[in-house]
Write a protein that holds these residues in place. Structure first.
Motif, mmCIF file in Angstrom:
data_model
loop_
_atom_site.group_PDB
_atom_site.id
_atom_site.type_symbol
_atom_site.label_atom_id
_atom_site.label_comp_id
_atom_site.label_asym_id
_atom_site.label_seq_id
_atom_site.Cartn_x
_atom_site.Cartn_y
_atom_site.Cartn_z
ATOM 1 N N TYR A 186 13.347 10.326 -34.739
ATOM 2 C CA TYR A 186 12.670 9.776 -35.447
ATOM 3 C C TYR A 186 10.992 9.427 -34.905
ATOM 4 O O TYR A 186 10.142 9.364 -35.778
ATOM 5 N N ILE A 187 11.095 9.380 -33.596
ATOM 6 C CA ILE A 187 9.501 9.246 -33.183
ATOM 7 C C ILE A 187 8.707 10.567 -33.213
ATOM 8 O O ILE A 187 7.530 10.677 -33.917
ATOM 9 N N THR A 188 9.415 11.756 -33.359
ATOM 10 C CA THR A 188 8.749 12.843 -33.820
ATOM 11 C C THR A 188 8.169 12.963 -35.206
ATOM 12 O O THR A 188 7.062 13.429 -35.493
ATOM 13 N N LYS A 189 8.978 12.307 -36.190
ATOM 14 C CA LYS A 189 8.356 12.230 -37.508
ATOM 15 C C LYS A 189 7.463 11.326 -37.701
ATOM 16 O O LYS A 189 6.370 11.471 -38.182
ATOM 17 N N MET A 190 7.691 10.309 -36.827
ATOM 18 C CA MET A 190 6.519 9.217 -37.025
ATOM 19 C C MET A 190 5.089 9.803 -36.427
ATOM 20 O O MET A 190 4.019 9.430 -37.074
ATOM 21 N N LEU A 191 5.232 10.349 -35.427
ATOM 22 C CA LEU A 191 4.078 10.838 -34.696
ATOM 23 C C LEU A 191 3.247 11.956 -35.570
ATOM 24 O O LEU A 191 1.988 11.881 -35.696
ATOM 25 N N ASP A 192 4.221 12.822 -36.206
ATOM 26 C CA ASP A 192 3.636 13.810 -37.048
ATOM 27 C C ASP A 192 3.066 12.978 -38.144
ATOM 28 O O ASP A 192 1.670 13.547 -38.596
ATOM 29 N N ARG A 193 3.552 12.180 -38.896
ATOM 30 C CA ARG A 193 3.034 11.546 -40.124
ATOM 31 C C ARG A 193 1.732 10.683 -39.631
ATOM 32 O O ARG A 193 0.691 10.557 -40.401
ATOM 33 N N ALA A 194 1.961 9.804 -38.424
ATOM 34 C CA ALA A 194 0.874 9.250 -37.871
ATOM 35 C C ALA A 194 -0.408 10.071 -37.726
ATOM 36 O O ALA A 194 -1.708 9.513 -38.096
ATOM 37 N N GLY A 195 -0.156 11.302 -37.255
ATOM 38 C CA GLY A 195 -1.201 12.188 -36.962
ATOM 39 C C GLY A 195 -1.948 12.613 -38.378
ATOM 40 O O GLY A 195 -3.238 12.656 -38.405
ATOM 41 N N GLN A 196 -1.094 12.772 -39.317
ATOM 42 C CA GLN A 196 -1.803 13.186 -40.743
ATOM 43 C C GLN A 196 -2.570 12.008 -41.444
ATOM 44 O O GLN A 196 -3.549 12.093 -41.921
ATOM 45 N N LEU A 197 -1.939 10.677 -40.966
ATOM 46 C CA LEU A 197 -2.581 9.643 -41.696
ATOM 47 C C LEU A 197 -3.880 9.420 -40.942
ATOM 48 O O LEU A 197 -4.913 8.944 -41.424
ATOM 49 N N ALA A 198 -4.024 9.663 -39.652
ATOM 50 C CA ALA A 198 -5.284 9.456 -38.686
ATOM 51 C C ALA A 198 -6.395 10.365 -39.251
ATOM 52 O O ALA A 198 -7.442 9.936 -39.094
ATOM 53 N N ARG A 199 -6.001 11.413 -39.923
ATOM 54 C CA ARG A 199 -6.914 12.608 -40.280
ATOM 55 C C ARG A 199 -7.487 12.195 -41.787
ATOM 56 O O ARG A 199 -8.439 12.701 -42.258
ATOM 57 N N PHE A 200 -6.822 10.967 -42.434
ATOM 58 C CA PHE A 200 -7.146 10.618 -43.657
ATOM 59 C C PHE A 200 -8.393 9.619 -43.762
ATOM 60 O O PHE A 200 -8.118 8.660 -42.987
ATOM 61 N N GLU A 201 -9.376 9.800 -44.295
ATOM 62 C CA GLU A 201 -10.545 8.961 -44.534
ATOM 63 C C GLU A 201 -9.910 7.410 -45.025
ATOM 64 O O GLU A 201 -9.306 7.381 -45.824
ATOM 65 N N GLY A 202 -10.321 6.449 -44.170
ATOM 66 C CA GLY A 202 -10.012 5.132 -44.608
ATOM 67 C C GLY A 202 -8.421 4.886 -44.220
ATOM 68 O O GLY A 202 -7.831 4.028 -44.612
ATOM 69 N N CYS A 203 -7.909 5.633 -43.205
ATOM 70 C CA CYS A 203 -6.526 5.244 -42.977
ATOM 71 C C CYS A 203 -6.282 3.882 -42.187
ATOM 72 O O CYS A 203 -5.180 3.597 -42.516
ATOM 73 N N GLN A 204 -7.491 3.306 -41.897
ATOM 74 C CA GLN A 204 -6.915 2.014 -41.301
ATOM 75 C C GLN A 204 -7.459 0.828 -42.335
ATOM 76 O O GLN A 204 -7.359 -0.330 -41.888
ATOM 77 N N ASP A 205 -7.866 1.329 -43.544
ATOM 78 C CA ASP A 205 -8.173 0.261 -44.349
ATOM 79 C C ASP A 205 -6.915 -0.940 -44.686
ATOM 80 O O ASP A 205 -5.909 -0.375 -44.966
ATOM 81 N N ALA A 249 5.095 14.117 -25.599
ATOM 82 C CA ALA A 249 3.669 13.923 -25.129
ATOM 83 C C ALA A 249 2.712 14.599 -25.773
ATOM 84 O O ALA A 249 1.642 14.094 -26.160
ATOM 85 N N GLN A 250 2.956 15.906 -26.405
ATOM 86 C CA GLN A 250 1.942 16.616 -26.887
ATOM 87 C C GLN A 250 1.706 16.132 -28.357
ATOM 88 O O GLN A 250 0.530 15.926 -28.850
ATOM 89 N N LEU A 251 2.664 15.945 -28.925
ATOM 90 C CA LEU A 251 2.605 15.246 -30.382
ATOM 91 C C LEU A 251 1.870 13.888 -30.404
ATOM 92 O O LEU A 251 0.850 13.806 -31.218
ATOM 93 N N TYR A 252 2.311 13.031 -29.347
ATOM 94 C CA TYR A 252 1.720 11.989 -29.227
ATOM 95 C C TYR A 252 -0.055 11.960 -29.102
ATOM 96 O O TYR A 252 -0.617 11.143 -29.752
ATOM 97 N N ASP A 253 -0.403 12.808 -28.183
ATOM 98 C CA ASP A 253 -1.823 13.272 -27.967
ATOM 99 C C ASP A 253 -2.622 13.803 -29.143
ATOM 100 O O ASP A 253 -3.590 13.337 -29.573
ATOM 101 N N GLN A 254 -1.903 14.338 -29.923
ATOM 102 C CA GLN A 254 -2.216 14.900 -31.307
ATOM 103 C C GLN A 254 -2.644 13.803 -32.082
ATOM 104 O O GLN A 254 -3.632 13.751 -32.756
ATOM 105 N N ALA A 255 -1.678 12.861 -32.307
ATOM 106 C CA ALA A 255 -1.732 11.852 -33.223
ATOM 107 C C ALA A 255 -2.898 10.777 -32.730
ATOM 108 O O ALA A 255 -3.783 10.260 -33.640
ATOM 109 N N VAL A 256 -2.840 10.189 -31.489
ATOM 110 C CA VAL A 256 -3.902 9.412 -31.041
ATOM 111 C C VAL A 256 -5.214 9.939 -31.133
ATOM 112 O O VAL A 256 -6.433 8.990 -31.255
ATOM 113 N N SER A 257 -5.428 11.321 -31.069
ATOM 114 C CA SER A 257 -6.773 11.908 -30.968
ATOM 115 C C SER A 257 -7.231 12.468 -32.322
ATOM 116 O O SER A 257 -8.349 12.972 -32.260
ATOM 117 N N ALA A 258 -6.297 12.477 -33.382
ATOM 118 C CA ALA A 258 -6.762 12.915 -34.496
ATOM 119 C C ALA A 258 -7.888 12.261 -35.283
ATOM 120 O O ALA A 258 -8.122 11.183 -35.138
#
Length: 315
Positions: free
Chosen positions: A233-252, A306-315
């Motif tokens: 579950y967490i792996t899927k969420m982090l992967d998708r959160a990383g994709q969302l973070a790269r989307f312009e306006g992701c926090q709108d 850890a690696q996937l987490y870092d990628q998501a929060v730094s995207a």
């Protein structure tokens, strides 16, 4: 205390659902009820002695898990127990739906969409007949049964896990190979949006206590283990959160605009609601990623992601 799995077909995309029975001092106990269908009624009538049924414990009030609660109320002498927050939902059903529509309106959804969603929620398929008499698990759990429980929001805001020394009935909190963010809902105690992300991070600590038990899930015959299920579950969420973070306006706050930009106009009203739940959950994570990290560190699982987490929060 031996527990038995009962598999009942449903007309929903989730497929078959599992209910469970056990006995304590000759008292028959049922966990979840199955969907409100004639086939489910037939299954329970033929496979359970309803004259001996004494307790029905519901993991969460989604239609495939409590759909026959009203029917069992009429066709057995069992006492029905619901999670606290599901009790609030039933007692304030119309108020809750109106608060939900207001919340979605603030997230950018149009009146046309809200009308379509309302129609899809009002056809009797999502909300079956509610039971008239029930008790609240958190307040009234019979101690002589020796059954413990954890409040474990993770699929809805009201999920309860029931457990004994050997097993745990987990509803939809632990499912093998299934990813779905906790569903968007209004908190009937505050009137605001229920903070699923914060609740789920706390739930992880409770799920970790189930590692040595036989897990009895609501769907799929079994799971691969508590840790593997959490990590999936967490792996899927982090992967998708990383994709969302790269989307312009992701926090709108205009989540409706984000969904249209990503998925176009092709989604059905209820699927839009599901995607809204997912995006809000990931937005909350991206605003406060340390909360999830702390929970995973306490359960000893953070190094796995850890690696996937870092990628998501730094995207």
């Amino acid at each position: 205390m031996v527990i038995e799995q009962h598999t009942i077909n449903t007309p929903y995309m989730v497929g078959p659902v599992h209910c469970y029975t056990t006995e304590v001092d000759g008292e028959l106990i049922l966990f979840d009820t199955g969907p409100p269908t004639a086939a489910a009624q037939k299954y329970l009538s033929e496979n359970l002695d309803l004259t001996r049924l004494r307790y029905v414990f519901v993991t969460h009030c989604h239609v495939d898990h409590y759909g026959l609660a009203h029917w069992l109320e009429q066709n057995s002498g069992a006492r029905l127990f619901l999670p606290y927050r599901d009790g609030l939902k039933i007692l304030s059903h119309e108020e809750r739906l109106q608060d939900m529509y207001e919340l979605l309106k603030r997230l950018g959804f149009s009146g046309i969409y809200l009308e379509k969603l309302h129609n899809s929620l009002s056809d009797g398929k999502v909300f079956p007949l509610f039971p008239k008499t029930f008790k609240i698990v958190e307040d009234d759990m019979p101690t002589h049964l020796g059954i413990g429980f954890h409040s474990c929001p993770g699929h809805s805001q009201s999920d309860i896990v029931y457990y004994s020394r050997d097993w745990a009935v987990t509803g939809d909190v632990l499912l093998r190979g299934v990813f779905q963010s906790p569903l968007l809902d209004t908190d009937l105690e505050t009137g605001e949006r229920f903070r699923n992300y914060e609740a789920y991070c706390s739930t992880l600590l409770k799920l970790a206590t189930l590692r040595e038990k036989q897990i009895c899930p609501g769907h799929r015959i079994s799971i691969d283990g508590v840790d593997k299920t959490i990590l999936f579950y967490i792996t899927k969420m982090l992967d998708r959160a990383g994709q969302l973070a790269r989307f312009e306006g992701c926090q709108d706050e205009n989540v409706a605009g984000i969904i249209t930009a990503i998925f176009g106009e092709s989604l059905e009203p209820f699927h839009i609601y599901l995607k809204t739940s997912e995006i809000l959950f990931m937005q909350d994570f991206l605003k406060d990623p340390e909360r999830l990290k702390n929970s995973l560190e306490k359960t000893g699982l953070f190094h796995e992601v850890a690696q996937l987490y870092d990628q998501a929060v730094s995207a």
